[in-house]
Design an enzyme around this catalytic site. Sequence first.
Site, mmCIF file in Angstrom:
data_model
loop_
_atom_site.group_PDB
_atom_site.id
_atom_site.type_symbol
_atom_site.label_atom_id
_atom_site.label_comp_id
_atom_site.label_asym_id
_atom_site.label_seq_id
_atom_site.Cartn_x
_atom_site.Cartn_y
_atom_site.Cartn_z
ATOM 1 C CB CYS A 2 -0.954 -0.476 1.214
ATOM 2 S SG CYS A 2 -1.865 -1.275 1.538
ATOM 3 N NE ARG A 27 4.748 2.302 0.175
ATOM 4 C CZ ARG A 27 5.358 1.623 1.051
ATOM 5 N NH1 ARG A 27 7.105 1.520 0.288
ATOM 6 N NH2 ARG A 27 5.286 0.874 1.760
ATOM 7 C CD1 TRP A 74 -0.184 -6.177 -3.205
ATOM 8 C CD2 TRP A 74 0.181 -6.695 -0.716
ATOM 9 N NE1 TRP A 74 0.283 -7.695 -2.674
ATOM 10 C CE2 TRP A 74 -0.033 -7.765 -1.153
ATOM 11 C CE3 TRP A 74 -0.356 -7.169 0.761
ATOM 12 C CZ2 TRP A 74 0.668 -9.166 -0.596
ATOM 13 C CZ3 TRP A 74 -0.227 -7.960 1.789
ATOM 14 C CH2 TRP A 74 0.401 -8.865 1.064
ATOM 15 C CG ASN A 100 1.697 0.375 4.262
ATOM 16 O OD1 ASN A 100 1.269 -0.617 4.271
ATOM 17 N ND2 ASN A 100 2.464 1.328 4.300
ATOM 18 N N GLY A 101 -1.403 -0.321 6.206
ATOM 19 C CA GLY A 101 -0.340 -1.561 7.698
ATOM 20 C C GLY A 101 -2.176 -2.890 7.859
ATOM 21 C CD GLU A 481 16.963 -14.286 -5.250
ATOM 22 O OE1 GLU A 481 16.612 -14.097 -4.471
ATOM 23 O OE2 GLU A 481 16.776 -12.638 -6.168
ATOM 24 C CE LYS A 485 14.145 -11.793 -8.102
ATOM 25 N NZ LYS A 485 14.729 -10.984 -7.139
ATOM 26 C CD GLU A 488 9.623 -11.833 -7.012
ATOM 27 O OE1 GLU A 488 10.810 -11.931 -7.708
ATOM 28 O OE2 GLU A 488 9.130 -10.618 -6.232
ATOM 29 C CG HIS A 504 18.436 -37.905 -1.006
ATOM 30 N ND1 HIS A 504 18.365 -39.432 -0.960
ATOM 31 C CD2 HIS A 504 19.356 -37.211 -1.571
ATOM 32 C CE1 HIS A 504 19.753 -39.390 -0.560
ATOM 33 N NE2 HIS A 504 19.968 -38.440 -1.038
ATOM 34 C CE LYS A 603 11.909 -3.445 -4.579
ATOM 35 N NZ LYS A 603 12.215 -4.111 -4.618
HETATM 36 O O1 M6R Z 1 12.621 -5.198 1.440
HETATM 37 P P1 M6R Z 1 13.539 -6.796 1.472
HETATM 38 O O2 M6R Z 1 15.123 -6.948 1.100
HETATM 39 O O3 M6R Z 1 13.305 -6.718 3.091
HETATM 40 O O4 M6R Z 1 11.970 -7.558 1.486
HETATM 41 C C1 M6R Z 1 12.350 -8.624 1.522
HETATM 42 C C2 M6R Z 1 11.273 -9.466 0.232
HETATM 43 O O5 M6R Z 1 9.878 -8.971 0.427
HETATM 44 C C3 M6R Z 1 11.842 -9.032 -0.813
HETATM 45 O O6 M6R Z 1 13.154 -9.481 -1.411
HETATM 46 C C4 M6R Z 1 11.402 -10.260 -1.601
HETATM 47 O O7 M6R Z 1 11.309 -11.478 -1.479
HETATM 48 C C5 M6R Z 1 11.146 -9.659 -3.235
HETATM 49 N N1 M6R Z 1 9.859 -9.048 -3.996
HETATM 50 C C6 M6R Z 1 11.782 -10.867 -4.331
HETATM 51 O O8 M6R Z 1 12.206 -10.185 -5.933
#
Ligand code: M6R
Length: 608
Positions: A2, A27, A74, A100-101, A481, A485, A488, A504, A603
Site C-alpha cells: 500500500c 507498493r 495491496w 498502510n498496515g 534466488e 526470480k 515471481e 532423494h 514491493k
Molecule cells: O525490502 P526487503 O528486502 O525486506 O524485502 C524482502 C522481500 O519481500 C523481497 O526481497 C522479495 O522477496 C522480492 N520481491 C523478491 O524479488
Amino acid sequence: MCGIVGYIGPRPAVPILVEGLQKLEYRGYDSAGIALIEDNHLRIYKKVGKLTNLKEKLAGNYFYGTVGIGHTRWATHGRPSDTNAHPHRDCQGRFAVVHNGIIENYLPIKEWLLSRGHQFTSETDTEVLAHLLEEFYEGDLLATVRQMIRKIEGSYAMVILCLDEPGRLVAVRQDSPLIVGLGEGENFLASDIPALLCHTRRTYILADGEMAVLTADSVEVYDSQGQPVEKPVYEVKWEAAQAEKGGYDHFMLKEIHEQPVALRDTLSGRLSPDNQSVNLDLSLSEDEVRQFNKIFITACGTAYHAGVVGKYVMEKLAGLPVEVDIASEFRYRDPFVDQRTLVIVVSQSGETADTLAALREAKRRGAHVLAVTNVVDSSVAREADDVLYTWAGPEIAVASTKAYTTQLVAMYLIALYLAEKRNKKSLVERVAIISELRKLADKARVILENGRVIQDFVAAYKHVPSTFFIGRGLDYAVALEGALKLKEISYIHAEAYAAGELKHGTLALITGGVPVIALVTQQSLFEKMLSNIKEVKAREATVLALAMDGEADLAKVVDHVLHIPRTHELLTPVLSVIPLQLLAYHMAVARGCDVDQPRNLAKSVTVE
Ligand code: M6R
C-alpha cells in the site's frame, strides 16, 4: 504494501495525488483511490485494479480542491474491489482515511461500532478508523486522532482528511513508513521518497509513534506522548530520474543494468587502497568483535537468499558458526540468541514487518544487531545498533535485483571485516578477495553486454510449465534466488535444489525436456556437479549450465552453456545471479507478464 499520499497547498490536489500514486504503485496495485474536499463536501473516487482505472474514472473532470489524500492498495483484509478500495469514510462523510498496515484488533472494534449504530460498507480493517473518528470527534481532529490511536493495535501509516477542518491534514505512523515533503506554501505526505521528489527534496522522515499536522504553511510533528518534536530536515540526495525508467522498457531491466554502478557505490570508501582491510564504520570495539561466538542472519525473500550466501562466506572467512533464518520463522522459534550473538538483518526497504519484528526480538534477547539496508533512515536502520547501507539507489521493480547483488557485497564486507578483526584467514587470502571484489563491477558489465544466449533459450522454452535450478554450495544459494526470480515474474513453476539432494525424491519430477538450470561455478565441487548433471541428462532433461569462463568441456555434457567471467570462487554469486535475473526477465516478457508489478505481490511487505 500500500502506498499513501497527501497534499495541502494552493494547487489543485488531484493531479499531484495521482502523480504521487503513480510513483508508489510498486507498493500495491489492487485498487487506487483519492479523497478531496470540494464545495464543502468530501469527495471520494476509487476504482479496483491499477491506477490507470482510476485515471480513466477521473478523466474529463476538473477538480479544484486543494487538499486531498490518495491510496494504492495491496489487499490484506477484503478482496480487491471498488468498495474495499481506500480512502474509507465514516457514516456521514466527514472523515476520509488512507492507511498502510493492518489494524489487528479491528474485529472487536467493528462490533462495538456496529452496536453504536455505525454502518460499514467494506470488508477492510481500515474502515473502523473512519468510524472511530466519527465516534470520538468533538471539534479537534488532532485530539480525536490521539484518542483513536489509543484504541487500535497493529501497524499503520495513515493520513486523515476532515471536512470540518479543511485546512489541515493529520498523519500518524507506527511500523509503516511515512514521509513529510516540505514545500513552499504547500506540503506533502507519502509512503516513499519517489512520490515527493518532483516537488521537494526536503523531508521529515517520521518515526514510530510520531504524528504530523500539515497545513499549507506549516508542519508540526508530535511524539507519541503528544510533545512537539524538532525534526531534522532530511535532504534527499539522489535524483528524481533515478526513480524513472530512463529509456528501458521496465524498471527491472534498468535495475539489472544498474548493477555495475550499484556494486561500485556499495564498495566505495570501504576498502583500504592497499586491499588489506575493510572499514565499515561500526560502533563495535575490537574486543566486542572477538567476543561474538555466533552469527544469525535473518531476512525475507531475496534478502534471505543473500543471507544464505552470507552464511557460507562468513563461516569460511570469519570462522564463526552462522545460522540463517527466514525472519517470519526466527521470532517464533525461540532462537539461541544472546549477548554474544551478532544478528544481521537484511532488508532492501528496511520496512519489512517480519524483518523488523525479528530485529526487535534479537535486541530483546541482548544481541548486537547490524542492519544491511538500502533505505537511509528506514525503520530497520533506525532500530539496529549498527547499519551498513547498500548504495543501490531506489529499487522500484517488485523483483529485487540490484538490491540482492549489493546485499551480497555487504555480506562479503562483513565477513572480511570479521576475519580481519578476529585474525582469521591470512592477509594474503584477504587481499586476494578484496582485489577481486573491486573487479566485480566490470565483470558484471561484461555479462550484461552478452545476453544473446539467454534470449535464444527463452525463445525455445518460454512455454514450459516447470523448471529446476540445481547447484552445490554457493551455487545452491544462488539457485534459490534464480528460482524465486523466475516464478515471481514469469509465473513458471521453479524449484531450487541442492544438486546432491535431487536423487532423494525430486528426481522423480525430471522427465524428457524438463529444463534444469545447473550452476557449476564452484571449482571444488565441479566433478560432483557433473555427476548430478549426468543424472538429470539420463532422465532426458534439457540442461542449461552456468559456469565460469574456460569450462569448455561442459558443452559436451549439457544442451546450453552460459559463461560468466572468472572470479574468486567465493564471489561467484554476484556474477552468476545476473544471467538468472535476465532469464527471468526475458521469460516474463516473452510470456506477456507484467514484469514490474507481478500479480499478488508488492514491493514492500509491511504486514506480517
Ligand atoms: O525490502 P526487503 O528486502 O525486506 O524485502 C524482502 C522481500 O519481500 C523481497 O526481497 C522479495 O522477496 C522480492 N520481491 C523478491 O524479488
